[in-house]
Design an enzyme around this catalytic site. Structure first.
Site, mmCIF file in Angstrom:
data_model
loop_
_atom_site.group_PDB
_atom_site.id
_atom_site.type_symbol
_atom_site.label_atom_id
_atom_site.label_comp_id
_atom_site.label_asym_id
_atom_site.label_seq_id
_atom_site.Cartn_x
_atom_site.Cartn_y
_atom_site.Cartn_z
ATOM 1 N N LEU A 1 -4.904 -22.316 10.319
ATOM 2 C CA LEU A 1 -3.576 -21.853 9.913
ATOM 3 C C LEU A 1 -3.670 -20.694 8.919
ATOM 4 O O LEU A 1 -3.056 -20.703 7.849
ATOM 5 C CB LEU A 1 -2.740 -23.003 9.327
ATOM 6 C CG LEU A 1 -2.362 -24.115 10.309
ATOM 7 C CD1 LEU A 1 -1.503 -25.156 9.620
ATOM 8 C CD2 LEU A 1 -1.640 -23.553 11.535
ATOM 9 N N HIS B 1 -10.929 4.105 17.207
ATOM 10 C CA HIS B 1 -9.951 3.661 18.191
ATOM 11 C C HIS B 1 -10.453 3.961 19.598
ATOM 12 O O HIS B 1 -10.483 5.116 20.037
ATOM 13 C CB HIS B 1 -8.622 4.375 17.932
ATOM 14 C CG HIS B 1 -7.460 3.753 18.634
ATOM 15 N ND1 HIS B 1 -6.188 4.286 18.584
ATOM 16 C CD2 HIS B 1 -7.361 2.635 19.403
ATOM 17 C CE1 HIS B 1 -5.363 3.535 19.281
ATOM 18 N NE2 HIS B 1 -6.053 2.527 19.806
ATOM 19 N N ALA C 1 -10.640 -19.824 18.470
ATOM 20 C CA ALA C 1 -10.520 -19.469 17.051
ATOM 21 C C ALA C 1 -11.310 -18.209 16.735
ATOM 22 O O ALA C 1 -12.517 -18.141 16.959
ATOM 23 C CB ALA C 1 -11.000 -20.620 16.175
ATOM 24 N N ALA C 2 -10.617 -17.212 16.194
ATOM 25 C CA ALA C 2 -11.266 -15.940 15.867
ATOM 26 C C ALA C 2 -10.333 -15.099 15.013
ATOM 27 O O ALA C 2 -9.110 -15.202 15.119
ATOM 28 C CB ALA C 2 -11.620 -15.160 17.136
ATOM 29 N N LYS D 1 -17.254 -10.128 17.756
ATOM 30 C CA LYS D 1 -17.077 -10.874 19.004
ATOM 31 C C LYS D 1 -18.284 -10.710 19.917
ATOM 32 O O LYS D 1 -18.695 -11.653 20.599
ATOM 33 C CB LYS D 1 -15.796 -10.421 19.712
ATOM 34 C CG LYS D 1 -14.516 -10.876 19.053
ATOM 35 C CD LYS D 1 -14.386 -12.401 19.002
ATOM 36 C CE LYS D 1 -14.148 -12.993 20.394
ATOM 37 N NZ LYS D 1 -13.911 -14.461 20.307
ATOM 38 N N ASP E 1 -12.530 -7.940 26.111
ATOM 39 C CA ASP E 1 -13.132 -6.781 26.768
ATOM 40 C C ASP E 1 -13.597 -5.733 25.759
ATOM 41 O O ASP E 1 -14.362 -4.826 26.102
ATOM 42 C CB ASP E 1 -12.161 -6.144 27.767
ATOM 43 C CG ASP E 1 -10.847 -5.668 27.155
ATOM 44 O OD1 ASP E 1 -10.633 -5.875 25.936
ATOM 45 O OD2 ASP E 1 -10.022 -5.099 27.894
ATOM 46 N N LYS F 1 0.675 -6.760 16.656
ATOM 47 C CA LYS F 1 0.173 -6.156 17.878
ATOM 48 C C LYS F 1 1.250 -5.266 18.504
ATOM 49 O O LYS F 1 2.440 -5.395 18.221
ATOM 50 C CB LYS F 1 -0.275 -7.248 18.857
ATOM 51 C CG LYS F 1 -1.393 -8.149 18.317
ATOM 52 C CD LYS F 1 -2.669 -7.378 18.072
ATOM 53 C CE LYS F 1 -3.789 -8.276 17.542
ATOM 54 N NZ LYS F 1 -4.392 -9.126 18.551
ATOM 55 N N ASP G 1 -7.146 -25.840 13.888
ATOM 56 C CA ASP G 1 -6.747 -24.480 13.501
ATOM 57 C C ASP G 1 -6.689 -24.407 11.984
ATOM 58 O O ASP G 1 -6.186 -25.316 11.325
ATOM 59 C CB ASP G 1 -5.382 -24.131 14.106
ATOM 60 C CG ASP G 1 -5.096 -22.641 14.060
ATOM 61 O OD1 ASP G 1 -4.933 -22.106 12.947
ATOM 62 O OD2 ASP G 1 -5.036 -22.002 15.137
ATOM 63 N N TYR H 1 -14.354 -5.818 14.419
ATOM 64 C CA TYR H 1 -13.868 -6.909 15.267
ATOM 65 C C TYR H 1 -14.700 -7.060 16.529
ATOM 66 O O TYR H 1 -15.227 -8.138 16.828
ATOM 67 C CB TYR H 1 -12.395 -6.681 15.635
ATOM 68 C CG TYR H 1 -11.942 -7.525 16.796
ATOM 69 C CD1 TYR H 1 -12.009 -8.912 16.735
ATOM 70 C CD2 TYR H 1 -11.470 -6.942 17.971
ATOM 71 C CE1 TYR H 1 -11.614 -9.699 17.807
ATOM 72 C CE2 TYR H 1 -11.060 -7.714 19.041
ATOM 73 C CZ TYR H 1 -11.136 -9.094 18.960
ATOM 74 O OH TYR H 1 -10.748 -9.866 20.027
ATOM 75 N N SER I 1 -8.917 -11.579 14.985
ATOM 76 C CA SER I 1 -8.802 -10.902 16.278
ATOM 77 C C SER I 1 -8.081 -9.558 16.283
ATOM 78 O O SER I 1 -7.688 -9.108 17.349
ATOM 79 C CB SER I 1 -8.079 -11.829 17.259
ATOM 80 O OG SER I 1 -6.757 -12.066 16.828
ATOM 81 N N ARG J 1 -4.927 0.646 27.949
ATOM 82 C CA ARG J 1 -5.348 -0.756 27.952
ATOM 83 C C ARG J 1 -4.935 -1.410 29.269
ATOM 84 O O ARG J 1 -3.996 -0.980 29.934
ATOM 85 C CB ARG J 1 -4.724 -1.519 26.780
ATOM 86 C CG ARG J 1 -5.085 -0.967 25.392
ATOM 87 C CD ARG J 1 -6.563 -1.156 25.100
ATOM 88 N NE ARG J 1 -6.944 -0.704 23.771
ATOM 89 C CZ ARG J 1 -7.491 0.475 23.504
ATOM 90 N NH1 ARG J 1 -7.685 1.355 24.500
ATOM 91 N NH2 ARG J 1 -7.848 0.808 22.282
#
Length: 361
Positions: free
Chosen positions: A33, A292, A80-81, A162, A133, A197, A31, A158, A83, A222
């Protein structure tokens, strides 16, 4: 041994903790960090010889090669991303670097390592790519949920980064025969979630008596997946998933954001009542973010049909466990709210309604 990338982040950290709670197979944890990587999440593993942590960047090919040759893992589980959609709007370059270039670097290192394996070791090796998703775009209110064959329609830096990483993984399977599996999950929630989040932000702000910022009209929908259910699904796919396949992982819990906020407020009213009144009084609508997506929904029947996985938690049981965890772990919350977190709040919310949305200390 398995190699986990991003194993100090929210989902990766929960996965490492769950893996070592259910298995004695060691983990090498890589990671970088960055702001959301937190070694305090891994504190329960202090002194545990089964957990080897290395700080480093997945774009560092020499480091990845060293880890593979030294520890010779039987699998790579790639979390790892970068996100968060909001962060990708303000700084898309890091998302392209980590999510696209980083995945490419890992794939190439894994392909070279896999080429050195023979017999049963070669046949057993897996590269498990953890995705989202959001690559599928947005659904209308009456559209069927996303299946694994839904076209990719990413709408943010983002989700586009992905989507690109998903395509690379698929290409390495079809071009080079790499033994890969991919999972696309819905919105996760649970312990150790960084408070940018929705759910942890609402909990943290409410307890501080600060506004609960809700984008637009709050009716973006969601599908919510308890993080420990996600970890269980990944273990199942890693063990039994068909090579080259994609499995959608969802919680069967579609809810509008505003409903989530009211549920969190009601739980806090019950578990940590405020003399000033219900926490719902703090709900503050702010200008919607760009791009959004209106609705995500996962059709998770394939993983249930083929591999026998279904979430163990309902939203009601999972969200209660989540709120209780944040109430019981104020030190962890305080320690992750660093200067970089405060800077993010200003950058993301300050230009929407600076007079009403305060920076969380």
């Amino acid at each position: 041994m398995i190699l986990v990338t991003g194993g100090a982040g929210f989902i990766g950290g929960n996965f490492v903790l769950d893996w070592l709670a259910t298995s004695d197979e060691p983990v090498i944890n890589l990671d970088a960090l960055t702001y959301a990587g937190n070694l305090e999440t891994l504190a329960p593993l202090a002194g545990d010889a089964r957990h080897v942590f290395r700080q480093g960047d997945i774009c560092d090919r020499a480091l990845v090669d060293e880890l593979l040759s030294t520890y010779r893992p039987r699998a790579i589980v790639h979390f790892a991303a970068e996100s968060h959609v909001d962060r990708s709007i303000h700084g898309p370059g890091e998302f392209v670097r980590t999510n696209v270039e980083g995945t490419f670097t890992l794939l190439e290192a894994a392909r070279a390592y896999w080429g050195t394996l023979e017999g049963d070791e070669k046949a057993a090796f897996r590269f498990h790519h953890v995705s989202t998703d959001e690559v599928y775009g947005s659904l209308g209110p009456d559209d069927a949920p996303f299946t694994e064959t839904h076209p990719y329609e990413p709408n943010s830096p983002y989700s586009a980064s992905k989507a690109a990483s998903d395509h690379l993984v698929r290409a390495w399977y079809h071009t080079y025969g790499m033994p890969v599996v991919t999972t696309n999950c819905s919105n996760n929630y649970g312990p150790y979630h960084f408070p940018e989040k929705l759910i942890p932000l609402m909990i943290v702000n409410a307890l501080a008596g600060k506004p609960l910022p809700v984008y637009g009209d709050g009716k973006n929908v969601r599908d919510w997946l308890y993080v420990k259910d996600h970890c269980a699904a990944i273990r199942v796919v890693l063990q039994k998933g068909r090579l080259g396949e994609t499995y959608n992982i969802g919680g069967w819990n579609e809810k509008p954001n505003i409903d989530i906020v009211h549920i969190v407020c009601a739980l806090l009213d019950e578990l940590r009542p405020d003399a000033a009144g219900s926490y719902s009084r703090l709900i503050t609508y702010v200008k919607d973010r760009p791009g959004h997506d209106r609705r995500y929904a996962i059709d998770a029947r394939k993983i249930e049909r083929e591999l026998g996985w279904r979430p163990a938690e309902t939203f009601e049981t999972g969200i209660r466990k989540t709120v209780e965890w944040y109430l019981a772990n104020p030190e962890w919350v305080a320690n992750v709210q660093s200067g970089s977190y405060r800077d993010w709040v200003v950058a993301n919310y300050g230009d929407r309604d600076a007079s009403r949305v305060q920076v969380t200390a």
